[in-house]
Motif scaffolding. Sequence first.
Motif, short mmCIF file in Angstrom:
data_model
loop_
_atom_site.label_atom_id
_atom_site.label_comp_id
_atom_site.label_asym_id
_atom_site.label_seq_id
_atom_site.Cartn_x
_atom_site.Cartn_y
_atom_site.Cartn_z
N GLY A 768 40.54 6.73 3.62
CA GLY A 768 39.88 7.94 4.08
C GLY A 768 40.69 8.70 5.11
O GLY A 768 40.22 9.71 5.64
N SER A 769 41.90 8.24 5.40
CA SER A 769 42.79 8.92 6.33
C SER A 769 43.74 9.81 5.55
O SER A 769 44.19 9.45 4.46
N GLY A 770 44.04 10.98 6.11
CA GLY A 770 44.97 11.88 5.45
C GLY A 770 44.83 13.29 5.97
O GLY A 770 44.17 13.55 6.99
N TRP A 771 45.53 14.20 5.28
CA TRP A 771 45.47 15.62 5.66
C TRP A 771 44.13 16.22 5.21
O TRP A 771 43.61 15.87 4.16
N LEU A 772 43.60 17.13 6.03
CA LEU A 772 42.38 17.83 5.61
C LEU A 772 42.64 18.58 4.32
O LEU A 772 43.72 19.14 4.11
N ASP A 773 41.63 18.59 3.45
CA ASP A 773 41.83 19.24 2.16
C ASP A 773 41.84 20.75 2.27
O ASP A 773 42.23 21.44 1.33
N GLY A 774 41.36 21.31 3.38
CA GLY A 774 41.44 22.75 3.62
C GLY A 774 40.25 23.53 3.15
O GLY A 774 40.13 24.71 3.48
N THR A 775 39.33 22.97 2.38
CA THR A 775 38.20 23.72 1.85
C THR A 775 37.09 23.75 2.88
O THR A 775 36.55 22.71 3.25
N PRO A 776 36.70 24.94 3.36
CA PRO A 776 35.73 24.98 4.45
C PRO A 776 34.32 24.67 4.02
O PRO A 776 33.51 24.23 4.83
N ILE A 784 43.51 14.48 1.80
CA ILE A 784 44.71 14.27 0.97
C ILE A 784 45.56 13.19 1.63
O ILE A 784 45.90 13.30 2.82
N PRO A 785 45.89 12.13 0.93
CA PRO A 785 46.63 11.02 1.57
C PRO A 785 47.96 11.49 2.16
O PRO A 785 48.60 12.41 1.66
N PHE A 786 48.35 10.82 3.24
CA PHE A 786 49.63 11.12 3.86
C PHE A 786 50.78 10.75 2.91
O PHE A 786 50.64 9.88 2.05
N GLY A 787 51.87 11.42 3.13
CA GLY A 787 53.09 11.05 2.41
C GLY A 787 53.82 9.92 3.13
O GLY A 787 53.20 9.01 3.70
N ASP A 788 55.11 9.99 3.14
CA ASP A 788 55.92 8.95 3.80
C ASP A 788 55.69 8.99 5.30
O ASP A 788 55.53 10.05 5.91
N THR A 789 55.66 7.82 5.91
CA THR A 789 55.51 7.68 7.35
C THR A 789 56.85 7.37 7.97
O THR A 789 57.53 6.42 7.55
N LEU A 790 57.23 8.16 8.96
CA LEU A 790 58.49 7.95 9.65
C LEU A 790 58.28 6.98 10.80
O LEU A 790 57.18 6.80 11.30
N ARG A 791 59.37 6.34 11.23
CA ARG A 791 59.33 5.38 12.33
C ARG A 791 60.26 5.86 13.43
O ARG A 791 61.43 6.20 13.18
N ARG A 792 59.71 5.92 14.60
CA ARG A 792 60.49 6.26 15.78
C ARG A 792 60.25 5.15 16.81
O ARG A 792 59.31 5.22 17.60
N GLY A 793 61.08 4.17 16.76
CA GLY A 793 60.88 3.04 17.66
C GLY A 793 59.61 2.31 17.30
O GLY A 793 59.44 1.82 16.18
N ASP A 816 45.18 28.85 3.44
CA ASP A 816 44.43 29.62 4.42
C ASP A 816 43.07 29.01 4.70
O ASP A 816 42.11 29.71 4.98
N GLY A 817 42.96 27.68 4.63
CA GLY A 817 41.72 26.99 4.95
C GLY A 817 41.92 26.09 6.15
O GLY A 817 42.85 26.26 6.95
N TYR A 818 41.07 25.09 6.29
CA TYR A 818 41.19 24.15 7.40
C TYR A 818 42.54 23.42 7.30
O TYR A 818 42.95 22.97 6.23
N GLY A 819 43.22 23.28 8.43
CA GLY A 819 44.45 22.53 8.51
C GLY A 819 44.38 21.50 9.60
O GLY A 819 43.95 21.80 10.72
N GLY A 820 44.78 20.27 9.30
CA GLY A 820 44.73 19.21 10.30
C GLY A 820 44.71 17.86 9.63
O GLY A 820 45.11 17.71 8.47
N VAL A 821 44.25 16.86 10.37
CA VAL A 821 44.23 15.50 9.85
C VAL A 821 42.86 14.88 10.08
O VAL A 821 42.11 15.29 10.98
N GLN A 822 42.57 13.90 9.24
CA GLN A 822 41.40 13.05 9.43
C GLN A 822 41.85 11.60 9.42
O GLN A 822 42.53 11.16 8.50
N LEU A 823 41.51 10.86 10.48
CA LEU A 823 41.91 9.46 10.61
C LEU A 823 40.65 8.61 10.69
O LEU A 823 39.68 8.96 11.36
N ARG A 824 40.70 7.47 10.01
CA ARG A 824 39.62 6.50 10.10
C ARG A 824 40.21 5.16 10.51
O ARG A 824 41.17 4.68 9.89
N PHE A 825 39.63 4.58 11.56
CA PHE A 825 40.09 3.31 12.10
C PHE A 825 39.00 2.26 11.93
O PHE A 825 37.81 2.58 11.79
#
Length: 953
Positions: A768-776, A784-793, A816-825
Amino acid sequence: MTDAPDDARQAPPEATLVPAPQHTPLWLALSRLLERLEAWLRSHGGHRLRTGIRVFWAAVTALGILLLVGPVLNAPLTFDDITSSAKDATSTWFAKDFSAEYVVVRDDEGRLVAQVEERFTAVFPDDVDEHAIERVVASQYEGHDLRPQLREARLDDAIVEARTSAGPTRTTYTIDAGERLTGTHDVVLSYDLRDLAYDDSDPSSQQSYQVLEWDVFGPDWPHGVAGSSLRVSVPRDLAATYARQPTSGIAWLLVSGSTTLEPEDAASDPLVYEVSNDQNIPPYGSFWFTLRFAPGTLAMPGPSPLFYVQAYGPFVPLLLLAVGVLFALAARAVAWGDARGRAWFVPESQRRRGSSVALDARLWGARRTAALAEALEAWRRSPEDPRLTRRLARAGYRAGRWGDLVPAGRAFRFSPAWRAQFDDGLRRVPRGFVRDAFLGGAIALTALQFGLARQLSHQRALTLEWWPPVAAVAGAILAVAVIAIALSARPLTREGALAREHLLGQRLHLDQTLAAERATLRSVDLPYVVMFARPRAAGRLVRNLLAREGIGRRAGADPTFFGAGRLGVRFAAVAVVGGAVALAFLTASPTSPPPDQSDVLDDLDGSYGVAVTDARFDATLVRSDDGSARLDVVERLRADVAAHLRAVPQVTRAWRDVVDGHDQGLRVQEITVDGRAVPFEQTRRMGYAVVQSRLPDDWEGEHDVEVRYTLDRPVVAAQADGAAVEELTWTALMPRWTWTWQLPDLETERLRMSLTLSDELADSLTDGSGWLDGTPNRPDEPPIPFGDTLRRGDQAVVAFDENVDDEYESDSLWPDGYGGVQLRFAEGTFAASPAPGIGHALWIGLPWALGPVLGLLAVVLGLVGSLARGRIGVQRDLARWMPPSLTIAQMFLVGWAAGEASDDDPILPVVLVPLVVSIVVGVFAFIRTRRTSAPGERPRHPARPRRKSAATR
């Protein structure tokens, strides 16, 4: 009015003293003024003067009606007026090569003086027959008297004597040639204007200014212009106080253009600004320039007398009506007060000679018990009459109840006994000049107030708070009060006062002899016991006596009476519809699409003019020492700022900081422009967080903007697939996020976003974590699931980078819709905020529950009411009032709950099916409870006897 002399020393030992009325000093003073005015008017005229006063008020009324329904005086030009004038631009002379030069200086007192010289060539077409050239200049501006003074006028290089016509707000200079003007003529006008500047503030930067904003063409310019230029000279010491760069522009209806003025020579003194336009301008165009100075630069005069007349003059009728209410109350208390009888009264065991119960009830003022007393008196004389019995029973069960307020008052006022008071000389009707003035003035001033409201509704506001319609309604209310006081004054004469004192003696005798405790229905004193008692006590006493006589409640059944229960049903029916209307028109349904950025920032000054070509959002999620989550965000914007705008363009951002009822605690920390911190203000609009910079001056060109903000409570406890989780929704972009980031030739080209969090937090992420789908309008759509995850330390970074085009193709992540992320822990990752309370859940479910609940109520109340045995009462009213009321309420709520629904939306049957059921039940209940006759009444439509046929005869 002169009080009768009272001599308390003549009172017998058993007498009770009657204290004289104690009036307030204000009432006494106002009443004396009215009495003196009445006496003076009577001594100076009779019928003619009275007729003259009435004619005067009639003339004022006619004037108010003329202002209300007649033509609008000094009406501003409409859109059609201006567009039609462009078609007829050659119907009068037009100006060629119009130029104006303004020399702005300060006089010895520090007040602004503008020395104006205008030059233009007036061209007269062959079919124009005019002998003069008129130039209209404003003489009143922003509450200041400009005191225009003509220095010189020239026509074709010859000095001429121009005629000056001064009006209330305009001054007209007329150059009369003495003959028909043809061809071209050069005109030069030189004049001075004073105090053009006024105190103002910029709505965008909220900076206080002293503004000189002037239209070169003036308040009335019905001529076309072929080429125009403007030259403004400002001393260097005055220019040093600029709060914002000077601007100038040309406008005609919806077409306009503006520019920032630059001096010809930055080292000169004075500074000279010049702007020219070689395009044709139709009639009623605008050619303006604006100079903004720091507060205190110029000495400002006080408002002119005309300003007070214009701003507060329309309130004069309202003020006079308010004063009229005071005088009317004073007259009612003193001048029109009851006459004085004796200073005492004694117990009286007998009725006053020649009196009756009905007449005494009017003298006593027993509005709510008079009908019961009269019914008792009538029944006592003929107890065997069933009609009188029914009348008494109804009056007994009505007395003291809320539903009897209006019927009792109507019966009290319109009884023949009311007129008998005046025939017997017990009451009088005050007449005279003063009463005529109250009645005529109330009507005339109300008409005048409404007329002024209508005239002013076509003008721009004269003061900061100016509400002509409110003043008109308030004036009407005061007028009704004045008329009601003047018409309802019916004071007692001396004979009436003595008669009332006799009633005081009767009441004292009845109290001393405990008449209420030993009374029967046939008692002679019972009508007076009831008359003197409180309404509820009187009704209770008579109902007990009726029960002793065996007269049941059904004898008093009255289908026309509305008790507390029936009144409550009607009030509830109206309240249900009113509540539905208020809910539908004052709130947004939770099922409706949320507002987008264009809605939130609509009409916000300064939100236009900053184009963002490159946007980058970097967020960092951290866990604080107390276990709570914090999201730090940095927005880096590459901005191109427009120039020549009236409002200073500002950095403006809007965010969704309340998600599913949870306030995330968004707090803006800093806004920088090219690395320099700028002032800003954080507010809320339509339930969204809004921040706007407060830059004081234009800053056109390319700039690097940074906005830093923090979400202090981004994580909330939630449920997902039946399991407890902790959810974070970061909304970086709202729908139509490009709306405030575009200019005619500039739009967003690149969008980048990243989220950084520790490896430990990244490992706690669940499905359930990923980018917001943008539909208001689809909040349940999975991210939308995240793509590749980068590592910085020891940190994980999810990033997004996209080139944005103007077509918003389907493969764009956020069209031109909602932009952001949704995280579930997993539960326990943070010290998460609790889930929103039951109130939010009820509000979300309200559109789905209202229809079925109201429909169920309509069915239950309709069926229960239809089973009523009687044809009157609360149960019947429930069936006839509540189902239609609930049906009408549902009609309003259907649009509120499903106004944006599609044909296959599941909410449609939820709201439409209960509505249809309510309509069916309401019609059934209405027919089922139709009343033909009530117990004890004749049938409303008695059947006609059949005519016998010839054979039968």
